[in-house]
Design an enzyme around this catalytic site. Structure first.
Site, PDB file in Angstrom:
ATOM      1  N   GLY A 147       0.823  -1.204   0.000  1.00 45.94           N
ATOM      2  CA  GLY A 147       0.000   0.000   0.000  1.00 45.94           C
ATOM      3  C   GLY A 147       0.852   1.246   0.000  1.00 45.94           C
ATOM      4  O   GLY A 147       0.508   2.265   0.612  1.00 45.94           O
ATOM      5  N   GLY A 148       1.961   1.184  -0.724  1.00 50.23           N
ATOM      6  CA  GLY A 148       3.002   2.200  -0.594  1.00 50.23           C
ATOM      7  C   GLY A 148       2.725   3.525  -1.251  1.00 50.23           C
ATOM      8  O   GLY A 148       3.486   4.481  -1.048  1.00 50.23           O
ATOM      9  N   LEU A 149       1.661   3.643  -2.047  1.00 43.65           N
ATOM     10  CA  LEU A 149       1.367   4.913  -2.708  1.00 43.65           C
ATOM     11  C   LEU A 149       0.414   5.772  -1.899  1.00 43.65           C
ATOM     12  O   LEU A 149      -0.041   6.820  -2.375  1.00 43.65           O
ATOM     13  CB  LEU A 149       0.791   4.658  -4.108  1.00 43.65           C
ATOM     14  CG  LEU A 149       1.741   3.972  -5.101  1.00 43.65           C
ATOM     15  CD1 LEU A 149       1.094   3.856  -6.463  1.00 43.65           C
ATOM     16  CD2 LEU A 149       3.073   4.720  -5.198  1.00 43.65           C
TER      17      LEU A 149
ATOM     18  N   LEU B  69       1.545   7.722   3.640  1.00 41.14           N
ATOM     19  CA  LEU B  69       2.756   7.450   4.409  1.00 41.14           C
ATOM     20  C   LEU B  69       3.795   6.628   3.668  1.00 41.14           C
ATOM     21  O   LEU B  69       4.987   6.745   3.940  1.00 41.14           O
ATOM     22  CB  LEU B  69       2.380   6.722   5.706  1.00 41.14           C
ATOM     23  CG  LEU B  69       1.534   7.534   6.685  1.00 41.14           C
ATOM     24  CD1 LEU B  69       1.044   6.641   7.810  1.00 41.14           C
ATOM     25  CD2 LEU B  69       2.328   8.706   7.242  1.00 41.14           C
TER      26      LEU B  69
ATOM     27  N   TYR C  50     -13.317   0.277   9.638  1.00 39.35           N
ATOM     28  CA  TYR C  50     -11.894   0.615   9.717  1.00 39.35           C
ATOM     29  C   TYR C  50     -11.368   0.376  11.123  1.00 39.35           C
ATOM     30  O   TYR C  50     -10.342  -0.283  11.325  1.00 39.35           O
ATOM     31  CB  TYR C  50     -11.713   2.074   9.310  1.00 39.35           C
ATOM     32  CG  TYR C  50     -10.304   2.607   9.418  1.00 39.35           C
ATOM     33  CD1 TYR C  50      -9.256   2.019   8.722  1.00 39.35           C
ATOM     34  CD2 TYR C  50     -10.032   3.730  10.203  1.00 39.35           C
ATOM     35  CE1 TYR C  50      -7.968   2.533   8.799  1.00 39.35           C
ATOM     36  CE2 TYR C  50      -8.758   4.240  10.283  1.00 39.35           C
ATOM     37  CZ  TYR C  50      -7.722   3.650   9.588  1.00 39.35           C
ATOM     38  OH  TYR C  50      -6.451   4.165   9.670  1.00 39.35           O
TER      39      TYR C  50
END
Length: 373
Positions: free
Chosen positions: A62-64, A67, A195
């Site tokens: 989920g690097g985009l 953070l 969430y």
């Protein structure tokens, strides 16, 4: 499996019966690729340790998001560009793609994710793939799949391959029955969003895998994170990012929370610093697997007043979004992070005035800001 064991016994007998008399030690044959989903009940896993001259091999899922890109930049400075792989299911911008290794990784595809870990010899995994609060409420089935099923895949792979695993949690892991000011590390947690429920699930599953399998699981509960490098992403605290963009572009800001809604917040540099510090902390210094971290706590009204020091004519209005307001009212007003400060020396650098100054310095000067200065 029986064939592997037979080959192991044959090799052992051959070496033991050798006439050279050299006493060659026998290395037992290992079967690679046994998933924790199939392990025996007495299985145990242990995290990888590193010498001072060695660096971890890092994967960020989920690097985009808000953070991931910043974390990759920080870790590449620390461990070397090629030791940190950024991943997502979206196409990265050119500046991200050319800044270091990037790979497509779908956390719902267990086999593909496992191959990535094996082929790239990953030793640290930062798991940022998740749907945020307001977005998750709009698509509960997708949030359940990404935030829970995806987590299970990551936990199994991390345990199987002896990874050090970081999974962020959030202020959203608390609910209306939690103490709100301040909120301690250990208290009742009954969130009312998918969430928040998924984050409590992640905290408990990570702790379970630590005690059950020896997985080196580490988790921080983030407050609202503010960054100049990204656009608001649908979170309840994203008003604190939007106000800076609107102040510069239009001089008008409409807030979806009540003016006195107080929430814990943090500038992104402090967040990334805390994440790296807890990952590098000696295991023996950690008294728990999940910690609160905090830097400041403010309301939309207080933030607007600080922003108006730079843009005096900023017009602020309030149009309350009942869904987001309900979420915010169930969250902590302030975090007690004394355990993080005691155990591994956590200390923030940015308070509200430094935050606002830094945001405007990054977002650029406008005629309104130039006149104010």
């Amino acid at each position: 499996m029986p064939l592997v064991r037979s080959l192991g016994r044959a090799a052992s007998q051959l070496l033991q019966n050798s006439g050279c008399g050299c006493g060659i030690p026998v290395v037992p044959v290992r079967c690679i690729g046994v998933s924790p989903r199939q392990v025996a009940s007495d299985a145990s896993f242990h995290s990888v340790t590193f010498s001072e001259s060695d660096h971890p091999r890092v994967l960020i899922t989920g690097g985009l998001g808000q953070l991931g890109v910043g974390l990759a930049k920080l870790l590449r400075k620390r461990f070397g560009k090629n030791n940190v792989i950024l991943s997502d299911i979206r196409k990265p911008a050119d500046n991200v793609f050319y800044s270091g290794p990037f790979i497509f990784a779908d956390i719902l595809d267990y086999k593909n994710l496992r191959e990535i870990v094996v082929n790239n010899r990953i030793t640290w995994l930062f798991h940022y793939s998740a749907l945020l609060s307001a977005v998750g409420e709009a698509n509960v089935p997708l949030a359940r799949a990404v935030n829970i099923t995806g987590l299970h895949n990551v936990l199994d792979i991390a345990a199987e391959h002896n990874l050090r695993l970081f999974v962020p949690s959030t202020i959203g892991a608390f609910g209306p029955t939690s103490p709100r000011d301040p909120t301690p590390d250990l208290c009742i947690q009954r969130p009312r969003t998918i969430y928040g429920v998924s984050k409590v699930h992640a905290e408990l599953m990570g702790e379970y895998y630590h005690y059950r399998y020896g997985l080196d699981f580490r988790c921080l509960r983030y407050p609202g994170i503010i960054s100049a490098d990204s656009q608001p992403g649908g979170g309840t605290t994203d008003y604190a990012v939007q106000i800076f963009h609107d102040a510069i572009k239009t001089g008008k800001f409409k807030c979806y929370l009540k003016p006195d809604t107080r929430l814990p917040m943090m500038y992104i540099d402090d967040c990334l610093k805390a994440t790296l510090e807890v990952m590098e902390a000696p295991a023996e210094s950690l008294t728990m697997r999940t910690y609160n971290i905090n830097a400041m706590s403010f309301s939309p009204e207080e933030l607007a007043q600080e922003v108006q020091k730079y843009v005096p004519e900023l017009q602020v209005t309030y149009s309350v979004d009942q869904v987001k307001q309900g979420i915010a009212d169930s969250w902590p007003m302030n975090f007690d992070d004394s355990n993080a400060r005691r155990d591994w020396g956590w200390k923030h650098d940015y308070d509200l005035p430094e935050l606002v100054t830094t945001m405007f310095s990054y977002l650029g000067s406008d005629s309104r800001i130039a006149q104010a200065n």
